[in-house]
Design a protein around this motif. Structure first.
Motif, mmCIF file in Angstrom:
data_model
loop_
_atom_site.group_PDB
_atom_site.id
_atom_site.type_symbol
_atom_site.label_atom_id
_atom_site.label_comp_id
_atom_site.label_asym_id
_atom_site.label_seq_id
_atom_site.Cartn_x
_atom_site.Cartn_y
_atom_site.Cartn_z
ATOM 1 N N TYR A 24 0.697 -1.217 -0.203
ATOM 2 C CA TYR A 24 -0.019 -0.073 -0.131
ATOM 3 C C TYR A 24 0.907 1.380 0.001
ATOM 4 O O TYR A 24 0.717 2.411 -0.903
ATOM 5 C CB TYR A 24 -0.873 0.082 1.426
ATOM 6 C CG TYR A 24 -1.661 1.121 0.984
ATOM 7 C CD1 TYR A 24 -2.842 1.479 0.429
ATOM 8 C CD2 TYR A 24 -1.294 2.640 2.014
ATOM 9 C CE1 TYR A 24 -3.367 2.820 0.511
ATOM 10 C CE2 TYR A 24 -2.147 3.488 2.163
ATOM 11 C CZ TYR A 24 -3.014 4.044 1.192
ATOM 12 O OH TYR A 24 -3.669 5.027 1.367
ATOM 13 N N GLU A 28 0.692 4.215 -2.527
ATOM 14 C CA GLU A 28 0.306 5.474 -2.136
ATOM 15 C C GLU A 28 1.250 6.776 -2.528
ATOM 16 O O GLU A 28 1.034 7.586 -2.721
ATOM 17 C CB GLU A 28 0.262 5.582 -0.518
ATOM 18 C CG GLU A 28 -0.283 6.861 0.209
ATOM 19 C CD GLU A 28 -0.234 6.809 1.644
ATOM 20 O OE1 GLU A 28 -1.337 7.006 2.078
ATOM 21 O OE2 GLU A 28 0.789 6.948 2.125
ATOM 22 N N THR A 36 -10.512 9.354 0.161
ATOM 23 C CA THR A 36 -10.642 8.234 1.225
ATOM 24 C C THR A 36 -11.931 8.366 2.258
ATOM 25 O O THR A 36 -12.404 9.596 2.370
ATOM 26 C CB THR A 36 -9.558 8.199 2.257
ATOM 27 O OG1 THR A 36 -9.571 7.281 3.284
ATOM 28 C CG2 THR A 36 -9.159 9.447 2.872
ATOM 29 N N GLU A 38 -13.141 7.780 6.196
ATOM 30 C CA GLU A 38 -12.625 7.140 7.535
ATOM 31 C C GLU A 38 -13.731 7.126 8.555
ATOM 32 O O GLU A 38 -14.189 8.408 8.738
ATOM 33 C CB GLU A 38 -11.381 7.704 7.715
ATOM 34 C CG GLU A 38 -11.035 7.182 9.193
ATOM 35 C CD GLU A 38 -10.650 5.735 9.196
ATOM 36 O OE1 GLU A 38 -11.158 4.787 9.688
ATOM 37 O OE2 GLU A 38 -9.829 5.310 8.356
ATOM 38 N N ARG A 74 4.786 7.253 10.196
ATOM 39 C CA ARG A 74 3.504 7.595 9.642
ATOM 40 C C ARG A 74 3.882 9.046 9.050
ATOM 41 O O ARG A 74 3.264 9.670 8.078
ATOM 42 C CB ARG A 74 2.458 7.679 10.709
ATOM 43 C CG ARG A 74 1.135 8.221 10.317
ATOM 44 C CD ARG A 74 -0.273 7.713 10.752
ATOM 45 N NE ARG A 74 -0.059 6.065 10.494
ATOM 46 C CZ ARG A 74 -0.976 5.173 10.984
ATOM 47 N NH1 ARG A 74 -1.930 5.714 11.785
ATOM 48 N NH2 ARG A 74 -1.147 4.072 10.749
ATOM 49 N N GLN A 142 -14.143 1.629 6.263
ATOM 50 C CA GLN A 142 -13.119 2.516 5.907
ATOM 51 C C GLN A 142 -12.746 2.132 4.276
ATOM 52 O O GLN A 142 -12.650 0.788 3.987
ATOM 53 C CB GLN A 142 -11.975 2.476 6.600
ATOM 54 C CG GLN A 142 -10.491 3.199 6.106
ATOM 55 C CD GLN A 142 -9.685 2.253 5.286
ATOM 56 O OE1 GLN A 142 -10.092 1.094 5.015
ATOM 57 N NE2 GLN A 142 -8.930 2.855 4.929
ATOM 58 N N TYR A 158 -8.419 0.315 -2.077
ATOM 59 C CA TYR A 158 -7.814 -0.331 -0.878
ATOM 60 C C TYR A 158 -8.615 -0.239 0.299
ATOM 61 O O TYR A 158 -9.256 0.638 0.798
ATOM 62 C CB TYR A 158 -6.448 0.451 -0.387
ATOM 63 C CG TYR A 158 -5.403 -0.374 0.950
ATOM 64 C CD1 TYR A 158 -4.992 -1.426 0.843
ATOM 65 C CD2 TYR A 158 -5.613 0.364 2.029
ATOM 66 C CE1 TYR A 158 -4.243 -1.966 1.901
ATOM 67 C CE2 TYR A 158 -5.062 -0.105 3.168
ATOM 68 C CZ TYR A 158 -4.463 -1.204 3.063
ATOM 69 O OH TYR A 158 -3.850 -1.924 4.025
ATOM 70 N N GLU A 160 -8.551 -1.527 4.407
ATOM 71 C CA GLU A 160 -7.570 -1.919 5.506
ATOM 72 C C GLU A 160 -8.189 -3.078 6.159
ATOM 73 O O GLU A 160 -9.270 -3.138 6.757
ATOM 74 C CB GLU A 160 -7.314 -0.781 6.371
ATOM 75 C CG GLU A 160 -6.046 -1.093 7.209
ATOM 76 C CD GLU A 160 -5.421 0.084 7.873
ATOM 77 O OE1 GLU A 160 -4.413 0.132 8.593
ATOM 78 O OE2 GLU A 160 -6.256 1.272 7.947
ATOM 79 N N THR A 161 -7.298 -4.020 6.569
ATOM 80 C CA THR A 161 -7.876 -5.062 7.671
ATOM 81 C C THR A 161 -6.838 -5.161 8.746
ATOM 82 O O THR A 161 -5.567 -4.334 8.703
ATOM 83 C CB THR A 161 -7.655 -6.440 6.941
ATOM 84 O OG1 THR A 161 -6.435 -6.889 6.601
ATOM 85 C CG2 THR A 161 -8.497 -6.212 5.609
ATOM 86 N N ASP A 164 -3.449 -6.631 7.155
ATOM 87 C CA ASP A 164 -2.650 -6.365 5.547
ATOM 88 C C ASP A 164 -3.730 -5.500 5.061
ATOM 89 O O ASP A 164 -4.058 -4.222 5.391
ATOM 90 C CB ASP A 164 -2.401 -7.510 4.978
ATOM 91 C CG ASP A 164 -1.668 -6.842 3.540
ATOM 92 O OD1 ASP A 164 -1.458 -5.980 3.701
ATOM 93 O OD2 ASP A 164 -1.316 -7.948 3.009
ATOM 94 N N GLY A 165 -4.614 -5.978 4.091
ATOM 95 C CA GLY A 165 -5.638 -5.134 3.293
ATOM 96 C C GLY A 165 -5.876 -5.721 2.209
ATOM 97 O O GLY A 165 -5.349 -6.962 1.817
ATOM 98 N N TYR A 167 -6.724 -5.097 -1.964
ATOM 99 C CA TYR A 167 -6.835 -4.280 -3.130
ATOM 100 C C TYR A 167 -7.551 -4.819 -4.329
ATOM 101 O O TYR A 167 -7.820 -5.838 -4.662
ATOM 102 C CB TYR A 167 -5.406 -4.605 -3.576
ATOM 103 C CG TYR A 167 -4.125 -4.380 -2.808
ATOM 104 C CD1 TYR A 167 -3.616 -2.995 -2.492
ATOM 105 C CD2 TYR A 167 -3.758 -5.033 -1.577
ATOM 106 C CE1 TYR A 167 -2.569 -2.582 -1.570
ATOM 107 C CE2 TYR A 167 -2.767 -4.855 -0.826
ATOM 108 C CZ TYR A 167 -2.280 -3.470 -0.629
ATOM 109 O OH TYR A 167 -1.231 -3.147 0.158
#
Length: 205
Positions: A24, A28, A36, A38, A74, A142, A158, A160-161, A164-165, A167
């Motif tokens: 990811y 990005e 996005t 959230e 981050r 999300q 994407y 998110e989990t 991982d996530g 796609y």
């Protein structure tokens, strides 16, 4: 997949293998647009160091050095919004996210100020989905839609989990999430009204 492999070959994120999983962050970094939604927390590209640290602790990371590594990683991600020719970033945030206490009042004030400070940036738009909107299409959870400068590169969704996530690249998935984002943008407070709401929220803390 070629885009992800190419991104990984030259990515700064290789030094954060214990923090990032999957492709990811590489995708990005290559994106020209990021849309996005959230529902629960402030999006990662808009978080303050203190807010990120509190979320990291909540994910059961206890080692101070590991927490610092997550925060540093981050903040490195956020550099894409300050680079020349940054991506067009559009975030719809459910009102539950700024209302949820993460850390003490000072942490939340700092976080809300950071959101407000993005308002003059032409490439960043923040909208708040008010509780008064009731049930909305974003209650599914999300997601992020990444667009790329090369027309040959298909957009990627994407999701998110905890590990991982997902796609998603199939046309029907892209169409579905694009329509979801459009509906969220239409139903949320406008950009100016969202900033006004966040400013009032700071006064209440």
């Amino acid at each position: 997949m070629d885009l992800a492999r190419g991104a990984r070959e030259r990515g700064w994120w290789e030094q954060y293998k214990g923090v990032f999983t999957g492709a990811y962050v590489g995708l990005e970094a290559e994106a020209s647009s990021i849309n996005t939604f959230e529902p629960l927390v402030i999006p990662g590209l808009l978080q303050t160091p203190a807010y990120t640290a509190e979320l990291t602790r909540a994910s059961l990371v206890r080692d101070p050095a590991e927490i610092d590594k997550h925060v540093e990683a981050r903040m490195r991600r956020q550099e894409i919004l300050r680079r020349p020719n940054p991506p067009r970033y559009w975030a719809v945030i459910d009102e539950a996210a700024p209302l949820r206490p993460v850390g003490d009042a000072e942490v939340m004030r700092g976080q809300l100020r950071k959101l407000i400070d993005t308002h003059p940036l032409e490439h960043v738009t923040i909208q708040v989905m008010p509780m008064s909107a009731g049930p909305h299409i974003g209650l599914w959870g999300q997601f992020v839609i990444l667009g790329f400068p090369n027309p040959a590169d298909r957009n990627v969704v994407y999701v998110e989990t905890p590990t991982d996530g997902l796609y998603l690249e199939e046309p029907e998935h892209l169409e579905r999430y694009t329509l979801m984002m459009q509906r969220l943008v239409a139903d949320a407070l406008g950009a100016d009204a969202s900033i006004a709401y966040l400013s009032k929220l700071i006064d209440r803390l």
